[in-house]
Write an enzyme that holds these catalytic residues in place. Structure first.
Site, PDB file in Angstrom:
ATOM      1  N   GLU A 124       0.815  -1.224   0.000  1.00 15.93           N
ATOM      2  CA  GLU A 124       0.000   0.000   0.000  1.00 15.93           C
ATOM      3  C   GLU A 124       0.846   1.270   0.000  1.00 15.93           C
ATOM      4  O   GLU A 124       0.528   2.244  -0.676  1.00 15.93           O
ATOM      5  CB  GLU A 124      -0.927  -0.018   1.221  1.00 15.93           C
ATOM      6  CG  GLU A 124      -2.011   1.032   1.163  1.00 15.93           C
ATOM      7  CD  GLU A 124      -3.094   0.793   2.212  1.00 15.93           C
ATOM      8  OE1 GLU A 124      -3.599  -0.338   2.307  1.00 15.93           O
ATOM      9  OE2 GLU A 124      -3.417   1.733   2.951  1.00 15.93           O
ATOM     10  N   ASP A 125       1.921   1.273   0.763  1.00 14.81           N
ATOM     11  CA  ASP A 125       2.638   2.535   1.005  1.00 14.81           C
ATOM     12  C   ASP A 125       4.057   2.602   0.453  1.00 14.81           C
ATOM     13  O   ASP A 125       4.747   3.603   0.632  1.00 14.81           O
ATOM     14  CB  ASP A 125       2.697   2.812   2.518  1.00 14.81           C
ATOM     15  CG  ASP A 125       1.320   3.077   3.099  1.00 14.81           C
ATOM     16  OD1 ASP A 125       0.432   3.511   2.338  1.00 14.81           O
ATOM     17  OD2 ASP A 125       1.131   2.856   4.309  1.00 14.81           O
TER      18      ASP A 125
END
Ligand code: ZN
Length: 182
Positions: free
Chosen positions: A65-66
């Protein structure tokens, strides 16, 4: 060589490298890696979880996700099960509307595999604790209360019952609600 220990340390090392330079949004701006470390610790300490692949997935849970990490990259390093647990707790970034992305967490929660559900539950427990103890800079009381309410809805939708982690979440939620309201 203890393969389970190696898997966990490899995951911690990999996540720390991927999250390098990222800081948490709280006032103290600690290194981001403290969050995945806390999620893994909550699983082991509060949840009694000893499955090394679930602990590794917790350490890696925000990498897709990051950071610039793909599921196939995780599969190559940590195996298909760890990679798929991480993918399961990753928000769909093609949904650009934040409210809709949050809504999707609620919609998807009941369909999580047992391991991914535990990682999600520990993640929410970590976030709920932080909203009480070390909120992100600029978060109003209302925003903090809204977050706590939403986290409770997601956790209630997860296919987890009768697990010590659930009790840990409820206790953390009650404590943070009291801290935010005072
Ligand atoms: Zn997280």
């Amino acid at each position: 060589m203890d393969n389970n220990l190696v898997l966990i340390l490899k995951a911690a090392n990999f996540a720390a490298d991927k999250h390098r330079g990222q800081l948490r949004k709280e006032a103290e701006s600690t290194a981001y890696i403290n969050h995945p470390l806390q999620v893994a610790r909550i699983l082991a300490e509060d949840g009694g979880v000893s499955d090394p692949e679930i602990i590794a997935a917790a350490l890696l849970h925000d990498t897709i996700e990051d950071t610039a990490t793909t599921e196939s990259e995780l599969a190559a390093h940590f195996g298909v099960r760890v990679a798929s647990m991480v993918a399961e707790v990753t928000d769909d970034k093609s949904i650009t509307d934040k409210a809709q992305r949050k809504q999707m967490q609620l919609v998807n929660a009941p369909h999580k595999s047992p391991g991914a559900a535990l990682v999600k539950l520990a993640d929410k427990t970590s976030n709920v604790r932080d909203v009480g103890d070390r909120p992100a800079v600029g978060w109003s009381e209302e925003r903090r209360l809204n977050y706590l309410d939403w986290a409770k809805q997601v956790v209630d939708a997860l296919p987890v019952s009768n697990h010590p982690l659930k009790d840990a979440f409820e206790a953390s939620l009650a404590r943070s609600l009291a801290l935010v309201k005072k």
